[in-house]
Design an enzyme around this catalytic site. Structure first.
Site, PDB file in Angstrom:
ATOM      1  N   TYR A  98       0.864  -1.190   0.000  1.00 44.63           N
ATOM      2  CA  TYR A  98       0.000   0.000   0.000  1.00 44.63           C
ATOM      3  C   TYR A  98       0.894   1.231   0.000  1.00 44.63           C
ATOM      4  O   TYR A  98       1.897   1.283   0.729  1.00 44.63           O
ATOM      5  CB  TYR A  98      -0.879   0.004   1.260  1.00 44.63           C
ATOM      6  CG  TYR A  98      -1.734   1.253   1.389  1.00 44.63           C
ATOM      7  CD1 TYR A  98      -3.029   1.278   0.897  1.00 44.63           C
ATOM      8  CD2 TYR A  98      -1.229   2.412   1.983  1.00 44.63           C
ATOM      9  CE1 TYR A  98      -3.803   2.420   0.994  1.00 44.63           C
ATOM     10  CE2 TYR A  98      -1.998   3.561   2.084  1.00 44.63           C
ATOM     11  CZ  TYR A  98      -3.289   3.558   1.586  1.00 44.63           C
ATOM     12  OH  TYR A  98      -4.047   4.685   1.680  1.00 44.63           O
ATOM     13  N   GLU A 147      -3.395   7.678  -3.927  1.00 45.47           N
ATOM     14  CA  GLU A 147      -3.380   6.379  -3.243  1.00 45.47           C
ATOM     15  C   GLU A 147      -3.184   5.255  -4.252  1.00 45.47           C
ATOM     16  O   GLU A 147      -3.884   5.199  -5.257  1.00 45.47           O
ATOM     17  CB  GLU A 147      -4.699   6.163  -2.488  1.00 45.47           C
ATOM     18  CG  GLU A 147      -4.691   4.913  -1.633  1.00 45.47           C
ATOM     19  CD  GLU A 147      -6.058   4.629  -1.012  1.00 45.47           C
ATOM     20  OE1 GLU A 147      -7.053   4.540  -1.750  1.00 45.47           O
ATOM     21  OE2 GLU A 147      -6.122   4.500   0.226  1.00 45.47           O
TER      22      GLU A 147
END
Ligand code: GDP
Ligand code: MN
Length: 393
Positions: free
Chosen positions: A116, A204
Site C-alpha cells: 500500500y 493512493e
C-alpha cells in the site's frame, strides 16, 4: 475533485510511475479497438467509477466484481459487456451504487506481493505525509484499526522537500530487495512530484505490487485534487467527469453556493459554513435529519437564494426547510425580501421555518410576517430547529 483510475494512470506515466499498458472503452462498440491495443495474454477488466472497493463490489444485475481478470480478449469483451451501463455497488458508493460508463482494459500483471502506498496532506502537522504498508490490497482503515504497527508514515517538511534517501529507507522498511528498493524509490519520487505539482489532496496506490519478474508497479490509482487550487490546472479541470457528481452539487457550484447533498429530509439554507454546521447539528439534536449542507456565503443575492431554494426542492426527500441567517454584512430586511421572492418563485410546497438575527432584524421579521406566505418565524436557533422538526411530524 476526483478522477478515474485510467486518467490517474495516464498522469502517472507522465511522471515516470510504472503502470501496465491500458486502453479505454466508453461503449461496447469500442471494446474491440481498445483490446487490439493490448498485448496477447491475460487482461484485467476494470469498471471506472469514482469509488473504491470495485473488486469486491456487486452489480445490481447480480454480476459480482467490478474488476475481473480475463484469460484472453474474447473473455475480456464478454466481462466488459456485463459491467458497462450497469450499476456497481461497493462499500464506498452507498446502496444506490454508480453507473459504469467507462471500462478500462489493462494488461494483467502477475503479483508476487502487494503493498500500500499513499501521499496525502496531514492537517495536524501541515505537512505532506507518505503512508506505506506491507498490507496491500486490503482496506487500509482495517489495517489501521487492527495492526497499526504495519503502517509506516513519513512526513515531508515542505521547506526541505523530498529526498531519495526517504524512498530507500521506506523501501528497506517494507522489506524490499535491493533492485526493488531502487524501483520503489524512483516510483515514490515520481508520485511525490506529481502530488506537489498538481496540487493533489491525495494519491493512493492500493495495491502497489512487485511482480514475479521483480518489477515494482502501480496496479490501482486513486487521485483527488484540492478544489481551491484547480484554477491553476486547466489540464486537470478537463478531466472532470460530471457523470460522477450529484447534479444538485453541479448546479449549486454554478451559483457559487457551497452545497453538499445528505440523506435526511430537512433542508437548510444558511449563511456561513460554521453556522451551517451548527444548524445541521441542532436539527439532529432535536431529532431531525438534515438533507444537505448549504452555505450561501456572506453576501448572497436574491438570484443565489432563489437558486438555492430551487436546488433544495429538487431533492424529492426534502419535507421541510430551515432558513437560518445571521445578518451581518447583509441586512435582515434584504434577506427577508430575498427569501419571500425566492419562495414565491419556486412555489413552495413544504413547511418553511425562518430564523433571522442581526442588523435590521425587527424590520426583517415584519416583512416576513406580512408576506402572506406560510412562513413560520423563529426567534432562536433551537426554536427554529424545534419548529421545523415538529412541522414534519
Ligand atoms: P479496487 O477494488 O477498486 O481497489 O480496484 P483495484 O484496481 O485495486 O483492483 C482490485 C483487485 O484486483 C486488486 O486488489 C488486485 O488484487 C486485483 N488486480 C488488479 N489488477 C490486477 C492485475 O493486473 N493482476 C492481478 N493478478 N490482479 C490484479
Ligand atoms: Mn485498489
Amino acid at each position: 475533485m476526483n478522477i478515474h483510475e485510467y486518467q490517474a494512470k495516464q498522469l502517472f506515466r507522465d511522471y515516470g510511475v510504472a503502470v501496465a499498458q491500458g486502453a479505454v472503452a466508453k461503449s461496447a462498440a469500442e471494446f474491440d479497438a481498445a483490446l487490439a491495443q493490448l498485448p496477447a495474454g491475460k487482461i484485467v477488466v476494470k469498471s471506472q467509477i469514482h469509488a473504491g472497493g470495485r473488486g469486491k463490489g456487486k452489480f445490481t444485475n447480480g454480476f459480482a466484481g467490478g474488476v475481473k481478470i480475463a484469460d484472453n480478449a474474447a473473455q475480456a469483451k464478454e466481462l466488459a459487456g456485463k459491467m458497462l451501463g450497469n450499476i456497481l455497488v461497493t462499500h464506498q458508493t452507498g446502496p444506490a451504487g454508480r453507473k459504469v460508463q467507462t471500462i478500462y482494459f489493462t494488461a494483467a500483471s502477475g503479483i508476487a506481493k502487494e503493498y500500500y502506498l499513499a501521499v496525502l496532506l496531514d492537517r495536524a502537522t501541515s505537512q505532506p505525509v507518505i503512508i506505506a504498508s506491507t498490507e496491500g490490497g486490503m482496506d487500509i482503515e482495517h489495517v489501521a484499526d487492527h495492526t497499526p504497527e504495519k503502517i509506516l508514515r513519513r512526513y515531508i517538511d515542505p521547506a526541505v522537500g523530498f529526498s531519495s534517501h526517504i524512498g530507500r529507507d521506506l523501501g528497506y522498511q517494507l522489506g524490499l530487495g535491493d533492485e526493488q528498493v531502487k524501483q520503489f524509490g524512483k516510483l515514490l519520487e515520481g508520485v511525490y512530484k506529481f502530488f506537489l505539482e498538481k496540487d493533489c489532496a491525495m494519491v493512493e496506490i492500493n495495491p502497489l505490487v512487485v511482480t514475479p519478474e521483480g518489477k515494482v508497479e502501480a496496479l490501482d490509482a486513486k487521485v483527488s485534487f484540492d478544489d481551491n487550487a484547480l484554477f491553476r490546472h486547466p489540464d486537470i479541470q478537463a478531466l472532470r467527469d460530471l457523470n460522477e457528481e450529484d447534479p444538485k452539487e453541479i448546479e449549486a457550484s454554478k451559483y457559487n453556493l457551497n452545497y453538499i447533498a445528505l440523506d435526511g429530509n430537512i433542508a437548510c439554507l444558511v449563511n456561513g459554513a460554521g453556522l451551517a454546521m451548527a444548524t445541521m447539528d441542532i436539527i439532529q439534536y432535536f431529532g431531525g435529519k438534515p438533507a444537505n449542507f448549504l452555505d450561501v456565503g456572506g453576501g448572497a443575492n436574491e438570484e443565489q437564494v432563489t437558486a438555492a431554494f430551487r436546488i433544495i426542492l429538487s431533492d424529492p426527500s426534502v419535507k421541510g426547510i430551515l432558513v437560518n441567517i445571521f445578518g451581518g454584512i447583509m441586512k435582515c430586511d434584504i434577506i427577508a425580501r430575498g427569501v419571500i421572492a425566492a419562495a414565491k418563485n419556486v412555489q413552495l410546497t413544504v413547511p418553511l421555518v425562518v430564523r433571522l438575527e442581526g442588523t435590521n432584524v425587527q424590520l426583517g421579521r415584519e416583512i416576513l410576517a406580512q408576506s402572506g406566505l406560510a412562513i413560520t418565524a423563529a426567534d432562536s436557533l433551537s426554536d427554529a430547529a424545534k419548529k421545523i422538526v415538529a412541522a414534519l411530524k
